[in-house]
Write a protein that holds these residues in place. Structure first.
Motif, PDB file in Angstrom:
ATOM      1  N   LYS B 177      27.932  22.852  36.990  1.00 33.18           N
ATOM      2  CA  LYS B 177      28.449  23.552  35.618  1.00 33.18           C
ATOM      3  C   LYS B 177      28.163  24.914  35.589  1.00 33.18           C
ATOM      4  N   VAL B 189      33.403  22.700  31.433  1.00 32.40           N
ATOM      5  CA  VAL B 189      32.039  22.534  31.049  1.00 32.40           C
ATOM      6  C   VAL B 189      31.568  21.013  31.121  1.00 32.40           C
ATOM      7  N   PHE B 311      27.239  15.675  31.326  1.00 31.33           N
ATOM      8  CA  PHE B 311      28.744  16.275  31.243  1.00 31.33           C
ATOM      9  C   PHE B 311      29.415  15.606  29.956  1.00 31.33           C
TER      10      PHE B 311
END
Lengths: 572, 363, 365
Positions: B177, B189, B311
């Motif tokens: 990231k 992201v 995530f």
């Protein structure tokens, strides 16, 4: 030891090894396995390289195909000629690419274990065709036709069907035929056969030897035969090279070598080979010495219609290892139990020792019924039973010293309180089996195979048992070591007078020791009697075949036996 | 050369195929036994989770204790039936599981099975892409390492493999990231898709929950690119972890089979070194490899929980950690029990594949 | 599966009983001598990293500039998310802790958890595996099915369930570290169980155990004298491989919020969880350093474990290159040492155990 060739013979030479030396790197530093070996093989000739473990014979064989591991380093020259004699290469100096081309076309190999030499996840046809197609562009159909043809020629029935079989669908002997077919398919001038029959039963061995002989006679292929078995050498070899500690100590044609060996090592080696007929005199002498009351004594072991079945899984019927076997062993008597793999001989030995359960029938050991075995009730009899196992490598706890291991029976049965207290007796036992006292302080891996089997004998005899069970105690040993262990066994038996069940696959070994011999075949006892009866005039066709299949270390006699066997087969 | 080597064969030689280790129908029996084994496995795991979770007390107290008065709490507990004998609750729970009912979440008051339907696709999609990465990276590199054994490519690959599984997935995720999303700004992201794409996929008549398929359905390539770019980093983070394990596994097993006689035998027939690795060593090695890969499904699912959290990939794992935060143990228990079923089933499938590949089992 | 039997360690009569010195028979030292080239490099690198980790853990109070829960120094409050430099070499976290100190103190937590978790699971796993493998029967079958089920289950999820049970989900207790350790223990028991059971079943069929049975030695004597010591020879190896997994599991628990509160102890996974949002805003130091610490320690321990595994497996052991043709022929069959070899196949062999318990049939008795 280099031979000088006259020029026509030179042309005919398929393989010439000049001053070959091979070293391996090990944890202990570099070790030289082959030292200054020079040999040559002519077209259509079988050269046997004979030797015991560590003699460097297998390393020599692998060098011919350039199959040495990366840890090895070879010196000298291995000159390999192609079949047509057009080209010759020094295998040691070849590039990887050239080496690959030579393998399979100029030289190929037959391995010891047919079971492991075939890739289990591909069909045999695929594997044969791969070899064909690795050397030149051949289309699939042609390669397949060629594979079918070669399978047929090595004696695989229905090759068109069986070409699609996986290796595990063949028997051991058939697998070896397939391996030979793969070696033959590109018609190389030379086949290197590394102990090609060692993993096989003796009756199958005879068939494979026949096949190899036909390779020579009908394909004109030269064979380098690596073996430790003098009988096999006598059966097949034209010329023999004897290796000892990495060197060739003697080389001669087969009949010369067997009839008048020159080198002392060769002489010792040949003298150590057991042969059928050795034991007759001894057994007769023992029978002579027995008092009339002897036959009235209660037998140590009585088996009556003994049946042993291994449990099957999930309702599947189990494997019947022993089926309705009856025999008895009297005090002080040695019964030799002979049979090929799967005959149930080991199972019987284990059942007597209470390691395998009896399914049906009766087995009385020292008066105790083993059918419905209870360890607690049997335990007090265990001090009267000794057991010697087959594998010297695993018969001792690797973490205990030999003295600790030999002392174990004394401690378990309360004859000594600790290994230290038992030490005096242990030393005595070690001396009885002709091992130096100091060996008691060694660990098992510091002893050789033969020494370990002696120690194993010492442990089995520690409590002076009435019965000793020896399960193939010498089959993992070299011939010369085997001879010494067998002799020791005979001496101890004479001195201590224990009864023994001696299990072996080798008729000649059993013959040396046994008073009576029992022959097992697929779990049934087919013949029983004294050595003179069973080996002198066998009645059962299986015994006859077994006996005829056993090669003798004499080329002339073996040629005669071969004919006998052929007759037996024709009749059977 | 037309002479046939006619070898007289003894009766025993031909009929010697009789003693096959597994007779005819062996595979059918094996598969049946293997299938039946699923049930004790599920039963054990589900029971274990139930008893473990319930020894701490009832879920309502755990979730709402302190926020509600004792009276209200007791009332809620009674209503949910948590005050009955635990054995009865256990039997009832087993019955529910059997009918596919994994309970109702406390925090959102939805059936756990519905949570599965909503979020399961996301986890499956992540697992699929990760396995893809693992297979593509792990297996060929494992063979390369075995081929170049003890040489520099092997050294490099082994260090790479160790790095792969020494790095926690969430840390790998954070690093990815940081580098690709924050510093280089080439990839998104977090999340499974940008809001725009999600809206487009939301209106599809028969949406599957698998965003890749849904994106294809929209027919809009921008949506597909968006969905795929969101999947890259999570799939890499989770896939590389598994790839490291695969690499080591393939290397070890191929080296093992490279040392066998049949490889030497093939070499003696002139088969090339590359082919030895590719065909002779790899195929037999595949059977143990597949068996162990089956066990990696557990690793993958455990890793999915961490990856999804990192995530914000809204799948089962993400929901699990949300429920953990909310101390909703009914939901946690349900999801864990459900994963147990998935693990047992997938191990069965893997074993079936391994058995089908092995001719010794097949014939 | 093929099994390569190592060469029979056959010592010729001539080869004297040269006992290796005690030092060279110690586990690690023995392997270190045995290794060559790349393998030795990996083993040494692993040992150095592991030693550094253990030293850091032990001397954390001396090395760390601040306490793990310290928020203010002599100059007042540290401040949150301070970039590296000045009095905070690696910056400060979002919670205002010193990153360097937390990384150093974290090693102490990790070491404690490894030691407790691995020790507990070794004892339970070895006991169960030994009994189950030796006696067989229905107990064995049940244990195998249970352990296989647990083994196949995601270990992290199991650890989560366990830590809910142990700490009731409240991870801020002082016993949080212990709770984490015990959670990991439960996850590892099946692994030790499987390995020890497989070894026991193998050893049970060895001739020396059968020999003891023929002698009439009691089950207890056979188990303690013959089976136990031989079956546990692979333990150092599993120990190292599991230690690295313990750290990863601990970090995973921490990352999901089941770790240890910053006031109780420093834990790398927890710090990474807290830095999740920092990353999006480009604050790298809060996640990078605890993460690197995990990677480094796990890598160090894994390097040691894998090297031990390879050295125990004759198929995987590195091969020395040979120089010129040298050495004495008489030594051909001398293979000294070899006492620490694992079972054939080493750990790789053990990994490939059939997963179907019904296939684990014992040798017919």
């Amino acid at each position: 030891m280099t031979e000088t060739h006259d020029s026509p013979a030179e042309q005919q030479t398929v393989l010439r090894i000049d001053d070959l030396g091979v070293s391996f790197s090990t944890d202990a530093g570099a070790v030289r396995a082959v030292d200054g070996v020079s040999l040559s093989v002519r077209r259509g000739e079988v050269l046997a390289i004979v030797g015991e473990s560590g003699s460097g014979k297998t390393v020599t064989a692998k060098t011919i195909l350039g199959l040495l591991p990366e840890t090895a380093m070879a010196q000298g020259a291995v000159i390999l000629s192609s079949r047509d004699g057009q080209s010759s290469n020094n295998v040691i100096a070849l590039s990887k690419q050239r080496l690959r081309q030579v393998r399979g076309t100029d030289v190929s190999m037959v391995f010891q274990e047919p079971g492991t030499a075939l890739n289990p996840v591909y069909t045999v046809g695929w594997q044969i065709m791969e070899g064909i197609r690795a050397h030149g562009t051949v289309n699939r159909a042609d390669a397949r036709a060629k594979a079918i043809e070669i399978l047929g020629r090595v004696g695989i029935p229905d090759p068109e069907v069986r070409i699609n079989y996986y290796p595990h669908q063949f028997s051991g002997g058939q697998k070896q035929r397939v391996v030979i077919a793969m070696a033959l398919v590109l018609e190389p001038g030379l086949i290197v056969a590394d102990e090609p029959t060692t993993a096989l039963d003796v009756t199958v061995q005879a068939e494979i030897l026949d096949l190899l002989r036909r390779c020579r006679d009908e394909f004109g292929t030269a064979i380098v035969l690596i073996t430790h078995n003098m009988g096999v050498v006598a059966d097949l070899a034209d010329r023999v090279a004897v290796m000892y500690q990495g060197k060739v100590v003697e080389e001669a044609d087969a009949s010369t070598l067997f009839n008048s060996p020159q080198n002392p090592y060769t002489q010792r080696l040949l003298a150590a080979v057991p042969y059928v007929g050795q034991g007759v005199v001894r057994a007769a002498a023992r029978a002579e010495a027995r008092t009339p009351e002897w036959s009235a004594q209660a037998p140590v072991v009585v088996a009556d219609k003994l049946r042993i079945q291994y449990p099957g899984r999930l309702g599947r019927p189990g494997f019947i290892a022993v089926d309705g076997v009856s025999f008895s062993i009297r005090p002080g008597e040695v019964l030799g139990l002979v049979g090929e793999s799967g005959s149930g001989k080991t199972t019987i030995g284990r059942a007597i020792a209470g390691l395998t359960r009896v399914t049906d029938g009766s087995l009385r050991v020292l008066g105790h019924e083993m059918n419905g075995f209870r360890e607690r009730k049997f335990k007090h009899l265990r001090s009267d039973i000794g057991f010697v196992f087959q594998d010297p490598a695993s018969s001792f706890n690797p973490l205990l010293t030999i003295a600790d291991c030999v002392a174990e029976p004394l401690i378990v049965h309360g004859r000594a309180s600790s290994p230290r207290a038992a030490r005096a007796r242990v030393d005595e036992l070690l001396e009885a089996v002709q091992l130096p006292r100091a060996f008691g302080d060694r660990f098992p891996h510091e002893l050789s195979g033969g020494q370990r089997q002696r120690a194993s004998l010492a442990r089995a005899l520690a409590l002076e048992p009435k019965l000793l069970i020896a399960d193939e105690p010498t089959s993992a040993l070299d011939v010369s070591v085997q001879a010494r262990v067998l002799e020791l066994f005979a001496d101890l038996q004479r001195e201590l007078g224990f009864a023994a069940l001696f299990i072996s696959h080798d008729l000649a070994v059993v013959d040396i020791l046994a008073d009576r011999i029992a022959v097992l075949y697929h779990g049934s006892l087919v013949e029983e009697g004294t050595g003179a009866q069973v080996l002198g005039a066998p009645q059962d066709p299986y015994t006859q075949r077994l006996l005829a299949s056993l090669p003798v270390p004499d080329p002339a006699a073996q040629a005669l036996r071969r004919e006998d066997l052929a007759k037996l087969r024709a009749a059977g | 050369m037309t002479t046939v080597i006619s070898t007289p064969t003894t009766p025993g030689a031909i009929s010697a195929t009789k003693k096959k280790p597994s007779g005819g129908g062996g595979i059918g029996r094996y598969l049946l036994v293997r299938f039946l084994l699923i049930f004790p496995t599920i039963f054990i795991l589900v029971s274990m989770v139930f008893w473990l979770m319930r020894t701490t007390g009832d879920p309502i107290t755990a979730a709402l204790g302190g926020r509600l008065g004792p009276d209200q709490l007791a009332e809620r507990i009674h209503a949910a039936g948590y005050d009955r004998p635990i054995l009865i609750q256990y039997v009832e729970y087993l019955g529910q599981i059997f009918t596919g009912n994994f309970g109702t979440t406390l925090s959102t008051n939805r059936p756990v099975s519905e949570v599965l339907l909503t979020y399961g696709a996301a986890t499956a999609e992540l697992a699929f892409y990760s396995l893809l990465v693992a297979f593509i990276v792990g297996i060929p590199l494992g063979m390369v390492a075995a081929y170049w054994r003890d040489k520099s490519p092997d050294a490099f690959l082994r260090i790479f493999a160790i790095l792969c599984y020494a790095t926690p997935v969430f840390f790998a995720g954070l690093l990815f990231k940081l580098v690709f999303a924050v510093w280089l700004k080439v990839l998104p992201v977090a999340g499974r898709a940008s809001t725009g794409s999600e809206l487009q996929m939301q209106v599809l008549p028969n949406k599957t929950g698998f965003y890749t398929i849904d994106a294809l359905q929209t027919g809009n390539s921008a949506v597909l690119v968006d969905v795929l770019s969101h999947a890259v980093l999570p799939a890499l983070a989770l896939g590389l972890l598994t790839a490291g394990v695969f690499l080591r596994l393939v290397r070890t097993n191929v080296i093992g089979t490279l040392g066998t006689d049949y490889v030497d035998a093939a070499r003696s027939r002139g088969v090339s070194e590359f082919r030895l690795v590719r065909k002779h060593a790899y195929r037999p090695a595949l059977i143990p490899i597949i068996t162990v890969i089956g066990l990696q499904i557990a690793l993958l699912l455990g890793g999915a929980v961490l990856t999804e959290t990192t995530f914000e990939w809204k799948g089962l794992g993400f929901m699990l950690s949300e429920f953990l935060k909310a101390r909703d143990f009914v939901a946690v228990q349900g999801i864990v029990a459900l994963l147990a079923v998935i693990v047992a089933l997938s191990n069965f499938i893997v074993d079936v594949i391994a058995a089908l590949i092995d001719p010794r089992v097949r014939y | 599966m093929t099994r390569i039997d190592s060469l029979e360690p056959d010592v010729g009569t001539a080869g004297g009983a040269r006992k290796p010195s005690l030092l060279s028979r110690l586990p690690i030292v023995h392997q270190l001598r045995q290794s060559v080239g790349l393998q030795r490099g990996m083993l040494v690198a692993g040992l150095v990293i592991t030693a550094l980790f253990i030293l850091t853990a032990i001397f954390a109070p001396v090395i760390a500039p601040y306490g793990y829960s310290q928020l203010r120094g002599d100059d007042g409050v540290f401040g949150a998310q301070q970039a590296p430099g000045g009095s905070h070499l690696l910056g400060t976290t979002v919670g205002g802790y010193d990153v360097l100190s937390r990384v150093i103190w974290g090693s102490q937590t990790a070491l404690f958890v490894i030691v407790v978790a691995v020790l507990l699971s070794i004892f339970a796993g070895v006991f169960l595996g030994l009994v189950s493998g030796y006696f067989g029967g229905w107990l064995d079958r049940v244990l195998v099915v249970v352990c296989d089920a647990v083994y196949a289950f995601p270990s992290l999820l199991l650890a989560i369930v366990m830590s809910i049970v142990i700490s009731g989900g409240k991870s801020n207790l002082v016993g949080g570290v212990l709770a984490a350790a015990i959670s990991i223990t439960v996850v590892f028991i099946p692994q030790y169980f499987r390995v020890i059971r497989a070894e026991t079943v193998r050893i049970k069929a060895e001739a020396y155990v059968e020999s003891a049975r023929v002698l009439g030695a009691s089950n207890f004597r056979i188990m303690s004298r013959h089976v136990l010591r031989n079956a546990t020879r692979t333990l150092p190896l599993i120990f190292t491989l599991n230690s690295s997994e313990a750290i990863l599991t601990l970090a995973g628990l921490g990352f999901l919020g089941f770790g240890i509160e910053p006031t109780a102890a420093a834990e790398w996974g927890y710090d990474l969880n807290k830095s999740l949002s920092d990353v999006t805003s480009g604050i790298w130091w809060t996640s990078l350093f605890p993460g690197l610490a995990i990677v480094l320690v796990v890598m160090g321990i894994t390097l040691v474990g894998e090297s031990l595994n390879d050295l125990a497996d004759p198929r995987l052991r590195g091969r020395r290159a040979v120089g010129a043709s040298s050495g004495l022929v008489a030594e051909t069959s001398v293979v000294p040492g070899g006492t620490l070899d694992a079972g054939p196949g080493g750990l790789a062999g053990l990994e490939n155990l059939p997963t179907l318990p019904l296939d684990d049939s014992e040798a017919p008795r």
